[in-house]
Design an enzyme around this catalytic site. Structure first.
Site, PDB file in Angstrom:
ATOM      1  N   ARG A  83       0.831  -1.209   0.000  1.00 49.01           N
ATOM      2  CA  ARG A  83       0.000   0.000   0.000  1.00 49.01           C
ATOM      3  C   ARG A  83       0.862   1.255   0.000  1.00 49.01           C
ATOM      4  O   ARG A  83       0.515   2.263  -0.648  1.00 49.01           O
ATOM      5  CB  ARG A  83      -0.948  -0.010   1.197  1.00 49.01           C
ATOM      6  N   LYS A 185      -2.688   6.492   1.420  1.00 50.95           N
ATOM      7  CA  LYS A 185      -2.541   6.895   2.818  1.00 50.95           C
ATOM      8  C   LYS A 185      -1.565   8.071   2.888  1.00 50.95           C
ATOM      9  O   LYS A 185      -0.384   7.925   3.223  1.00 50.95           O
ATOM     10  CB  LYS A 185      -2.060   5.716   3.668  1.00 50.95           C
ATOM     11  N   GLU A 221     -16.038   6.448   3.597  1.00 52.68           N
ATOM     12  CA  GLU A 221     -15.197   6.221   4.773  1.00 52.68           C
ATOM     13  C   GLU A 221     -15.922   6.584   6.067  1.00 52.68           C
ATOM     14  O   GLU A 221     -16.797   7.461   6.084  1.00 52.68           O
ATOM     15  CB  GLU A 221     -13.920   7.053   4.683  1.00 52.68           C
TER      16      GLU A 221
END
Length: 340
Positions: A83, A185, A221
Protein backbone atom coordinates in the site's frame (compact mmCIF):
# COMPACT_ATOMS: atom_id res chain seq x y z
CA UNK A 1 11.48 7.97 27.68
CA UNK A 2 9.62 5.70 30.08
CA UNK A 3 11.10 2.43 31.32
CA UNK A 4 8.93 -0.51 30.15
CA UNK A 5 8.93 -1.80 33.73
CA UNK A 6 7.06 1.36 34.75
CA UNK A 7 4.32 1.06 32.11
CA UNK A 8 0.84 0.20 33.35
CA UNK A 9 0.10 -2.17 30.50
CA UNK A 10 -3.56 -2.61 31.40
CA UNK A 11 -4.27 1.13 31.28
CA UNK A 12 -2.37 2.38 28.23
CA UNK A 13 -4.15 4.72 25.85
CA UNK A 14 -3.43 5.33 22.17
CA UNK A 15 -0.75 8.01 22.35
CA UNK A 16 2.94 8.56 21.61
CA UNK A 17 5.58 7.19 23.98
CA UNK A 18 9.19 7.51 22.89
CA UNK A 19 10.98 4.17 22.49
CA UNK A 20 14.76 3.63 22.28
CA UNK A 21 15.21 2.86 18.57
CA UNK A 22 13.79 3.64 15.14
CA UNK A 23 14.92 2.78 11.59
CA UNK A 24 15.90 5.43 9.06
CA UNK A 25 17.03 5.29 5.43
CA UNK A 26 17.74 8.11 2.98
CA UNK A 27 17.23 8.28 -0.79
CA UNK A 28 19.65 10.41 -2.77
CA UNK A 29 21.12 10.31 -6.27
CA UNK A 30 18.58 7.73 -7.36
CA UNK A 31 19.00 5.09 -4.65
CA UNK A 32 18.31 4.22 -1.02
CA UNK A 33 21.20 3.88 1.41
CA UNK A 34 21.59 0.82 3.61
CA UNK A 35 19.60 2.35 6.45
CA UNK A 36 20.23 2.02 10.18
CA UNK A 37 18.70 1.99 13.62
CA UNK A 38 19.07 5.24 15.52
CA UNK A 39 18.22 6.54 18.98
CA UNK A 40 17.45 10.03 17.67
CA UNK A 41 13.71 10.64 17.34
CA UNK A 42 14.18 14.00 15.59
CA UNK A 43 14.15 14.35 11.80
CA UNK A 44 16.31 17.11 10.29
CA UNK A 45 15.32 18.50 6.90
CA UNK A 46 15.60 21.54 4.70
CA UNK A 47 13.09 24.32 5.21
CA UNK A 48 12.34 23.94 1.48
CA UNK A 49 11.33 20.27 1.75
CA UNK A 50 8.33 19.28 -0.36
CA UNK A 51 6.80 17.41 2.61
CA UNK A 52 6.40 20.75 4.38
CA UNK A 53 5.07 22.80 1.47
CA UNK A 54 3.36 20.49 -0.97
CA UNK A 55 2.38 17.48 1.13
CA UNK A 56 4.71 15.03 -0.58
CA UNK A 57 4.57 12.37 2.12
CA UNK A 58 2.82 9.13 2.95
CA UNK A 59 2.68 6.77 5.90
CA UNK A 60 1.47 3.40 7.19
CA UNK A 61 0.30 1.92 10.47
CA UNK A 62 0.64 -1.64 11.75
CA UNK A 63 1.14 -3.49 15.03
CA UNK A 64 3.37 -6.08 16.68
CA UNK A 65 1.56 -8.54 18.98
CA UNK A 66 2.79 -10.63 21.93
CA UNK A 67 1.61 -14.22 21.73
CA UNK A 68 0.78 -16.52 24.63
CA UNK A 69 4.13 -18.32 24.15
CA UNK A 70 5.95 -15.00 24.55
CA UNK A 71 6.97 -14.66 20.92
CA UNK A 72 6.16 -11.54 18.90
CA UNK A 73 4.49 -11.39 15.49
CA UNK A 74 3.49 -8.86 12.85
CA UNK A 75 0.16 -8.98 11.03
CA UNK A 76 0.38 -8.75 7.23
CA UNK A 77 3.22 -6.17 6.97
CA UNK A 78 3.65 -7.10 3.31
CA UNK A 79 0.23 -5.57 2.61
CA UNK A 80 1.31 -2.33 4.31
CA UNK A 81 4.45 -2.33 2.16
CA UNK A 82 2.39 -2.77 -1.01
CA UNK A 83 0.00 0.00 0.00
CA UNK A 84 2.89 2.38 0.69
CA UNK A 85 4.30 1.64 -2.76
CA UNK A 86 0.92 2.57 -4.24
CA UNK A 87 0.95 5.85 -2.28
CA UNK A 88 4.52 6.56 -3.38
CA UNK A 89 3.61 5.99 -7.03
CA UNK A 90 0.71 8.42 -6.70
CA UNK A 91 2.94 11.17 -5.29
CA UNK A 92 5.98 10.48 -7.52
CA UNK A 93 8.09 9.24 -4.62
CA UNK A 94 10.63 6.39 -4.84
CA UNK A 95 9.37 2.95 -3.83
CA UNK A 96 10.79 1.36 -0.70
CA UNK A 97 11.07 -2.38 -1.55
CA UNK A 98 8.65 -4.77 0.14
CA UNK A 99 11.32 -7.03 1.66
CA UNK A 100 13.26 -4.03 2.99
CA UNK A 101 10.04 -2.58 4.44
CA UNK A 102 9.32 -5.83 6.31
CA UNK A 103 12.93 -6.10 7.47
CA UNK A 104 12.91 -2.51 8.77
CA UNK A 105 9.74 -3.24 10.76
CA UNK A 106 11.27 -6.39 12.21
CA UNK A 107 14.46 -4.52 13.17
CA UNK A 108 12.45 -1.88 15.01
CA UNK A 109 10.37 -4.47 16.87
CA UNK A 110 13.42 -6.52 17.87
CA UNK A 111 15.27 -3.42 19.09
CA UNK A 112 12.25 -2.32 21.16
CA UNK A 113 10.84 -5.74 22.12
CA UNK A 114 10.51 -4.79 25.79
CA UNK A 115 7.85 -2.31 24.70
CA UNK A 116 5.59 -4.96 23.20
CA UNK A 117 2.81 -5.36 25.76
CA UNK A 118 2.44 -8.65 27.64
CA UNK A 119 -0.02 -11.22 26.34
CA UNK A 120 -3.48 -10.72 27.79
CA UNK A 121 -3.08 -7.00 28.48
CA UNK A 122 -4.49 -5.96 25.11
CA UNK A 123 -1.47 -3.70 24.62
CA UNK A 124 0.52 -3.81 21.38
CA UNK A 125 3.48 -2.09 19.76
CA UNK A 126 2.23 0.30 17.09
CA UNK A 127 4.59 0.89 14.14
CA UNK A 128 4.48 4.00 11.97
CA UNK A 129 6.42 3.71 8.68
CA UNK A 130 6.74 7.15 7.08
CA UNK A 131 8.21 8.61 3.89
CA UNK A 132 8.77 12.33 3.30
CA UNK A 133 10.18 14.43 0.49
CA UNK A 134 13.14 16.51 1.68
CA UNK A 135 15.99 18.60 0.32
CA UNK A 136 16.23 22.07 -1.20
CA UNK A 137 13.30 22.55 -3.56
CA UNK A 138 10.98 25.54 -3.79
CA UNK A 139 9.18 24.64 -7.02
CA UNK A 140 6.11 22.42 -7.27
CA UNK A 141 7.92 19.25 -8.34
CA UNK A 142 9.16 16.02 -6.72
CA UNK A 143 11.80 16.34 -4.03
CA UNK A 144 15.48 15.68 -4.76
CA UNK A 145 15.83 13.52 -1.64
CA UNK A 146 13.63 11.37 0.61
CA UNK A 147 13.60 9.95 4.10
CA UNK A 148 12.00 6.62 4.99
CA UNK A 149 11.66 5.89 8.68
CA UNK A 150 9.84 3.48 10.99
CA UNK A 151 9.24 4.37 14.62
CA UNK A 152 7.14 2.61 17.22
CA UNK A 153 5.19 3.31 20.38
CA UNK A 154 3.41 1.03 22.86
CA UNK A 155 -0.35 1.50 22.80
CA UNK A 156 -3.28 0.11 24.69
CA UNK A 157 -6.45 -1.34 23.23
CA UNK A 158 -8.62 1.23 21.50
CA UNK A 159 -11.58 0.16 23.63
CA UNK A 160 -11.65 0.53 27.41
CA UNK A 161 -13.96 -1.87 29.17
CA UNK A 162 -14.76 -3.92 26.11
CA UNK A 163 -15.99 -3.37 22.60
CA UNK A 164 -18.78 -0.80 22.85
CA UNK A 165 -20.98 0.59 20.06
CA UNK A 166 -20.66 4.29 19.22
CA UNK A 167 -22.69 6.64 17.04
CA UNK A 168 -21.58 8.51 13.92
CA UNK A 169 -23.03 11.34 11.86
CA UNK A 170 -23.09 11.84 8.10
CA UNK A 171 -20.81 14.72 7.14
CA UNK A 172 -21.48 17.33 4.48
CA UNK A 173 -17.73 17.66 3.96
CA UNK A 174 -15.85 15.76 1.27
CA UNK A 175 -12.89 13.68 2.38
CA UNK A 176 -11.20 13.38 -1.03
CA UNK A 177 -11.89 14.42 -4.61
CA UNK A 178 -12.87 11.90 -7.30
CA UNK A 179 -9.72 10.55 -8.98
CA UNK A 180 -7.66 12.18 -6.20
CA UNK A 181 -5.69 10.69 -3.32
CA UNK A 182 -8.57 9.07 -1.40
CA UNK A 183 -7.23 5.56 -2.00
CA UNK A 184 -3.76 6.53 -0.75
CA UNK A 185 -2.54 6.90 2.82
CA UNK A 186 -1.27 10.46 2.53
CA UNK A 187 -1.33 13.22 5.11
CA UNK A 188 -3.54 15.57 3.09
CA UNK A 189 -6.53 13.23 3.43
CA UNK A 190 -6.24 13.38 7.21
CA UNK A 191 -5.69 17.13 7.32
CA UNK A 192 -9.00 17.48 5.45
CA UNK A 193 -10.72 15.35 8.10
CA UNK A 194 -9.75 17.44 11.15
CA UNK A 195 -12.56 20.00 10.92
CA UNK A 196 -15.33 17.47 10.19
CA UNK A 197 -14.14 15.29 13.07
CA UNK A 198 -14.12 18.26 15.43
CA UNK A 199 -17.63 19.19 14.38
CA UNK A 200 -18.89 15.64 14.93
CA UNK A 201 -17.22 15.44 18.36
CA UNK A 202 -18.84 18.70 19.49
CA UNK A 203 -22.23 17.25 18.55
CA UNK A 204 -21.57 14.14 20.64
CA UNK A 205 -20.61 11.67 17.91
CA UNK A 206 -17.52 9.46 17.75
CA UNK A 207 -16.71 10.74 14.26
CA UNK A 208 -18.31 11.53 10.93
CA UNK A 209 -19.04 9.41 7.88
CA UNK A 210 -18.08 10.67 4.44
CA UNK A 211 -20.25 10.14 1.38
CA UNK A 212 -18.99 9.88 -2.18
CA UNK A 213 -18.08 13.40 -3.36
CA UNK A 214 -19.71 13.06 -6.77
CA UNK A 215 -23.30 12.24 -5.73
CA UNK A 216 -23.33 12.43 -1.91
CA UNK A 217 -25.51 9.32 -1.84
CA UNK A 218 -23.08 6.49 -1.02
CA UNK A 219 -21.06 5.75 2.13
CA UNK A 220 -17.30 5.76 1.61
CA UNK A 221 -15.20 6.22 4.77
CA UNK A 222 -16.05 6.26 8.48
CA UNK A 223 -13.66 8.87 9.84
CA UNK A 224 -10.27 7.28 9.15
CA UNK A 225 -11.73 3.77 8.95
CA UNK A 226 -13.62 1.57 6.48
CA UNK A 227 -17.35 0.77 6.77
CA UNK A 228 -19.02 -2.63 6.72
CA UNK A 229 -22.56 -3.82 7.38
CA UNK A 230 -24.28 -7.14 8.00
CA UNK A 231 -27.60 -7.79 6.25
CA UNK A 232 -30.56 -9.86 7.48
CA UNK A 233 -29.47 -12.79 5.29
CA UNK A 234 -26.00 -12.76 6.91
CA UNK A 235 -24.11 -11.03 4.11
CA UNK A 236 -20.99 -8.99 4.89
CA UNK A 237 -21.22 -5.82 2.79
CA UNK A 238 -18.50 -3.19 2.38
CA UNK A 239 -18.35 -0.21 0.00
CA UNK A 240 -16.51 -0.43 -3.28
CA UNK A 241 -15.07 2.85 -4.54
CA UNK A 242 -11.76 4.00 -6.07
CA UNK A 243 -11.67 6.80 -3.45
CA UNK A 244 -11.62 4.47 -0.40
CA UNK A 245 -8.37 3.61 1.37
CA UNK A 246 -7.68 -0.12 1.04
CA UNK A 247 -7.72 -1.01 4.73
CA UNK A 248 -5.59 -4.05 5.66
CA UNK A 249 -8.14 -4.78 8.38
CA UNK A 250 -11.03 -4.65 5.90
CA UNK A 251 -9.47 -6.98 3.35
CA UNK A 252 -8.69 -9.35 6.22
CA UNK A 253 -12.27 -9.22 7.50
CA UNK A 254 -13.53 -10.06 4.01
CA UNK A 255 -11.53 -13.31 4.15
CA UNK A 256 -12.51 -14.01 7.75
CA UNK A 257 -16.20 -13.48 6.96
CA UNK A 258 -15.97 -16.02 4.14
CA UNK A 259 -13.67 -18.67 5.62
CA UNK A 260 -14.27 -18.50 9.37
CA UNK A 261 -17.88 -17.31 9.70
CA UNK A 262 -19.23 -18.75 6.44
CA UNK A 263 -20.84 -15.44 5.47
CA UNK A 264 -21.58 -14.22 1.99
CA UNK A 265 -19.51 -11.17 1.02
CA UNK A 266 -20.41 -8.27 -1.24
CA UNK A 267 -18.18 -5.33 -2.13
CA UNK A 268 -20.59 -2.83 -3.65
CA UNK A 269 -22.23 0.58 -3.35
CA UNK A 270 -23.78 1.29 0.06
CA UNK A 271 -26.50 3.94 -0.26
CA UNK A 272 -27.02 6.14 2.78
CA UNK A 273 -30.79 6.14 2.31
CA UNK A 274 -30.87 2.32 2.54
CA UNK A 275 -29.32 1.84 5.99
CA UNK A 276 -32.26 -0.30 7.03
CA UNK A 277 -30.85 -3.19 4.98
CA UNK A 278 -28.26 -3.72 7.75
CA UNK A 279 -28.91 -5.36 11.13
CA UNK A 280 -25.34 -4.71 12.31
CA UNK A 281 -22.59 -2.32 11.21
CA UNK A 282 -19.01 -1.47 12.05
CA UNK A 283 -15.93 0.55 11.18
CA UNK A 284 -12.57 -1.19 10.86
CA UNK A 285 -8.93 -0.16 10.90
CA UNK A 286 -5.56 -0.93 12.48
CA UNK A 287 -6.01 1.20 15.60
CA UNK A 288 -9.46 0.03 16.68
CA UNK A 289 -9.60 -3.32 14.85
CA UNK A 290 -13.41 -3.02 14.77
CA UNK A 291 -15.58 -0.19 16.08
CA UNK A 292 -19.20 -1.36 16.35
CA UNK A 293 -21.56 1.27 14.99
CA UNK A 294 -24.59 1.77 17.23
CA UNK A 295 -26.30 4.31 14.99
CA UNK A 296 -25.79 6.78 12.15
CA UNK A 297 -27.38 10.23 12.15
CA UNK A 298 -28.56 11.31 8.71
CA UNK A 299 -30.73 14.38 8.04
CA UNK A 300 -31.48 14.76 11.75
CA UNK A 301 -32.60 11.15 12.25
CA UNK A 302 -30.56 8.51 14.12
CA UNK A 303 -30.74 5.12 12.45
CA UNK A 304 -29.89 2.45 15.03
CA UNK A 305 -28.58 -0.93 13.89
CA UNK A 306 -28.37 -3.78 16.43
CA UNK A 307 -28.15 -1.62 19.56
CA UNK A 308 -26.58 1.58 20.89
CA UNK A 309 -25.29 -0.29 23.94
CA UNK A 310 -24.65 -3.91 22.93
CA UNK A 311 -22.41 -5.36 20.22
CA UNK A 312 -24.16 -7.48 17.63
CA UNK A 313 -23.28 -11.20 17.54
CA UNK A 314 -21.67 -11.19 14.09
CA UNK A 315 -19.59 -8.05 14.70
CA UNK A 316 -18.45 -9.66 17.99
CA UNK A 317 -17.43 -12.86 16.18
CA UNK A 318 -15.54 -10.88 13.56
CA UNK A 319 -13.70 -8.93 16.28
CA UNK A 320 -12.87 -12.03 18.32
CA UNK A 321 -11.66 -13.97 15.29
CA UNK A 322 -9.45 -11.20 13.92
CA UNK A 323 -8.00 -10.41 17.36
CA UNK A 324 -7.41 -14.11 17.96
CA UNK A 325 -5.43 -14.37 14.73
CA UNK A 326 -3.41 -11.24 15.50
CA UNK A 327 -2.44 -12.46 18.98
CA UNK A 328 -1.72 -16.00 17.81
CA UNK A 329 -4.66 -17.75 19.48
CA UNK A 330 -6.35 -18.71 16.19
CA UNK A 331 -4.59 -20.20 13.18
CA UNK A 332 -4.17 -17.59 10.47
CA UNK A 333 -4.49 -18.03 6.71
CA UNK A 334 -1.18 -18.77 5.05
CA UNK A 335 1.08 -15.75 4.69
CA UNK A 336 -0.69 -13.47 7.18
CA UNK A 337 1.72 -13.80 10.10
CA UNK A 338 5.38 -12.76 10.19
CA UNK A 339 7.23 -13.89 13.32
CA UNK A 340 9.84 -11.44 14.59
Amino acid sequence: MIDPKDIDWNNLDFSYIKTPYRFISRWKDGKWDQGELTEDNMLVMSEASTALHYGQQCFEGLKAYRRKDGKVQLFRPDENAKRMIKSCNKLLMPEFPIERFIDACKQVVKANEEYVGPYGSGATLYLRPLMIGVGDNIGVKPAPEYIFTVFCTPVGPYFKGGVTPVNFMISEYDRAAPHGTGANKVGGNYAASLAPHEEASKLGYADCIYLDPETHTKIEEVGSANFFGITEDKTFVTPNSPSILRSITRISLVEIAKKYLDLKVEERDVYVDKLDEFIEAGACGTAAVITPIGGICYKGQLHVFHSETEVGPIVKKLFDTLSGIQFGDIDAPEGWIFEV
